[in-house]
Design an enzyme around this catalytic site. Sequence first.
Site, PDB file in Angstrom:
ATOM      1  N   ARG A   1      -3.378  -9.399   0.799  1.00 52.76           N
ATOM      2  CA  ARG A   1      -2.381  -8.336   0.964  1.00 52.76           C
ATOM      3  C   ARG A   1      -1.393  -8.783   2.026  1.00 52.76           C
ATOM      4  O   ARG A   1      -1.586  -9.815   2.662  1.00 52.76           O
ATOM      5  CB  ARG A   1      -3.015  -6.957   1.258  1.00 52.76           C
ATOM      6  N   GLY A   2      -0.347  -7.983   2.241  1.00 60.15           N
ATOM      7  CA  GLY A   2       0.738  -8.404   3.127  1.00 60.15           C
ATOM      8  C   GLY A   2       1.831  -8.995   2.255  1.00 60.15           C
ATOM      9  O   GLY A   2       1.559  -9.829   1.376  1.00 60.15           O
ATOM     10  N   ALA A   3       3.088  -8.570   2.499  1.00 62.99           N
ATOM     11  CA  ALA A   3       4.169  -8.885   1.563  1.00 62.99           C
ATOM     12  C   ALA A   3       4.349 -10.388   1.286  1.00 62.99           C
ATOM     13  O   ALA A   3       4.327 -10.812   0.120  1.00 62.99           O
ATOM     14  CB  ALA A   3       5.463  -8.242   2.064  1.00 62.99           C
TER      15      ALA A   3
ATOM     16  N   ARG B   1       1.135  -4.908  -7.796  1.00 60.42           N
ATOM     17  CA  ARG B   1       1.442  -3.922  -6.734  1.00 60.42           C
ATOM     18  C   ARG B   1       2.962  -3.684  -6.751  1.00 60.42           C
ATOM     19  O   ARG B   1       3.720  -4.628  -6.977  1.00 60.42           O
ATOM     20  CB  ARG B   1       0.997  -4.416  -5.340  1.00 60.42           C
TER      21      ARG B   1
ATOM     22  N   GLN C   1      -5.969  -1.808   8.372  1.00 60.77           N
ATOM     23  CA  GLN C   1      -5.505  -3.201   8.538  1.00 60.77           C
ATOM     24  C   GLN C   1      -5.412  -3.577  10.018  1.00 60.77           C
ATOM     25  O   GLN C   1      -5.617  -4.730  10.391  1.00 60.77           O
ATOM     26  CB  GLN C   1      -4.124  -3.391   7.893  1.00 60.77           C
TER      27      GLN C   1
ATOM     28  N   ASP D   1       7.803  -4.328   4.001  1.00 65.91           N
ATOM     29  CA  ASP D   1       7.481  -4.706   2.622  1.00 65.91           C
ATOM     30  C   ASP D   1       8.717  -4.808   1.737  1.00 65.91           C
ATOM     31  O   ASP D   1       8.734  -5.560   0.762  1.00 65.91           O
ATOM     32  CB  ASP D   1       6.481  -3.725   2.013  1.00 65.91           C
TER      33      ASP D   1
ATOM     34  N   ASN E   1       7.386   0.222   4.875  1.00 65.50           N
ATOM     35  CA  ASN E   1       6.278  -0.511   5.488  1.00 65.50           C
ATOM     36  C   ASN E   1       5.060   0.403   5.419  1.00 65.50           C
ATOM     37  O   ASN E   1       5.130   1.548   4.954  1.00 65.50           O
ATOM     38  CB  ASN E   1       6.614  -0.920   6.924  1.00 65.50           C
TER      39      ASN E   1
HETATM   40  O1  MRU Z   1      -1.020  -2.666   1.975  1.00 71.47           O
HETATM   41  P1  MRU Z   1      -0.780  -3.945   2.725  1.00 71.47           P
HETATM   42  O2  MRU Z   1      -1.913  -4.325   3.630  1.00 71.47           O
HETATM   43  O3  MRU Z   1      -0.357  -5.064   1.797  1.00 71.47           O
HETATM   44  O4  MRU Z   1       0.467  -3.616   3.651  1.00 71.47           O
HETATM   45  C1  MRU Z   1       0.956  -4.615   4.512  1.00 71.47           C
HETATM   46  C2  MRU Z   1       2.096  -4.151   5.327  1.00 71.47           C
HETATM   47  O5  MRU Z   1       2.547  -3.035   5.232  1.00 71.47           O
HETATM   48  C3  MRU Z   1       2.735  -5.185   6.232  1.00 71.47           C
HETATM   49  O6  MRU Z   1       3.234  -4.583   7.372  1.00 71.47           O
HETATM   50  C4  MRU Z   1       3.885  -5.852   5.460  1.00 71.47           C
HETATM   51  O7  MRU Z   1       3.440  -6.316   4.238  1.00 71.47           O
HETATM   52  C5  MRU Z   1       4.493  -6.954   6.219  1.00 71.47           C
HETATM   53  S1  MRU Z   1       3.448  -8.392   6.254  1.00 71.47           S
HETATM   54  C6  MRU Z   1       4.236  -9.556   7.186  1.00 71.47           C
END
Ligand code: MRU
Length: 328
Positions: free
Chosen positions: A46-48, A80, A176, A217, A227
Amino acid sequence: MRVVPFKFEANTFWLLDQRQLPLEEAWVACHTAVDAADGIHDMVVRGAPAIGVTAAYGMVLAHLSGENPTEADQVLRKSRPTAVNLFYALDRMKPHWGDLEGSLREARAIWDEVEQTELAISQNGARVLKGQVLTHCNTGPLATGGYGTALGAIIEAHRQGRVSHVWVDETRPYLQGARLTAYELQKVGVPATLITDNMAAYFMSKGQVDAVILGTDRMALNGDFANKIGTYGVAVLAHYHEIPFYPALPLSSVDPRLETGEAIPIEERSGLEVTTVHGIPMAPEGFPAAHPAFDVTSHALVTGIVTEKGVLYPPFDESLRLAMGLLD
Ligand code: MRU
């Protein structure tokens, strides 16, 4: 040491199972685009930016496993909805459909660019941070495959002696912050304290937060951005307490088709992630729970946008376009 969320070895894309962290470091093997899409959908990764790299390698796996590229692309696009990096990476992979060498090169280039942009984001972000900073969700190497965005800047600012301490929002409901950001900061030895999300206002009111920096995101061209759920609340609190508030992101997280944040699609996740923690019920069985996974913060609450091209300041619709080469 920097943690890595994935590796490509012997025609297999391996994902570090972030659902098991910090209790266990287990790896999940992806042999097909469908495996990669499942890994994204099920939050193994996960994470963009990390989602973008995984989608790119998903298309490499499609070539290797003989999946139809149109179907592979579609299944990955549906994994997603909110992080634009997924669609950015898949758009870049499209010209290489049917060309294994080309698709491997492009996927590696997307990953390399994550690392390069995050070196610059970390340096640029470090310049605006000092004292005690607060962050929300997880934006470190686990979320990107590189050095991290907001967390990269925090780690760099601590290395330079500018940041002394980090307040880590636990980031309900998926945790997270508690599970991943705490794990990453502990590994690199940055002094930090975990707080529940509803404690942020208290520490701000006591003058114990000098800046907020967090991830993105998807950002619109006016600086509105999606985000992790709770970001908007943190932004309102920072504004009230006159604390500088910075989203950090690679410019590939800006969606050039969106003028404002209104149309950013917000993922709705299962209410079970609210009513249970690690499968343990926290509410009466069957009680309804809402779970929008992201929220949108207005550009009006943003002090500056930390990017690989520098820290951008208002008016963001101009500074963002200029940084993206959309203005002369
Ligand atoms: O649902 P997630 O864990 O994928 O969400 C992640 C976030 O919201 C992060 O802040 C975002 O992806 C930036 S990652 C550098």
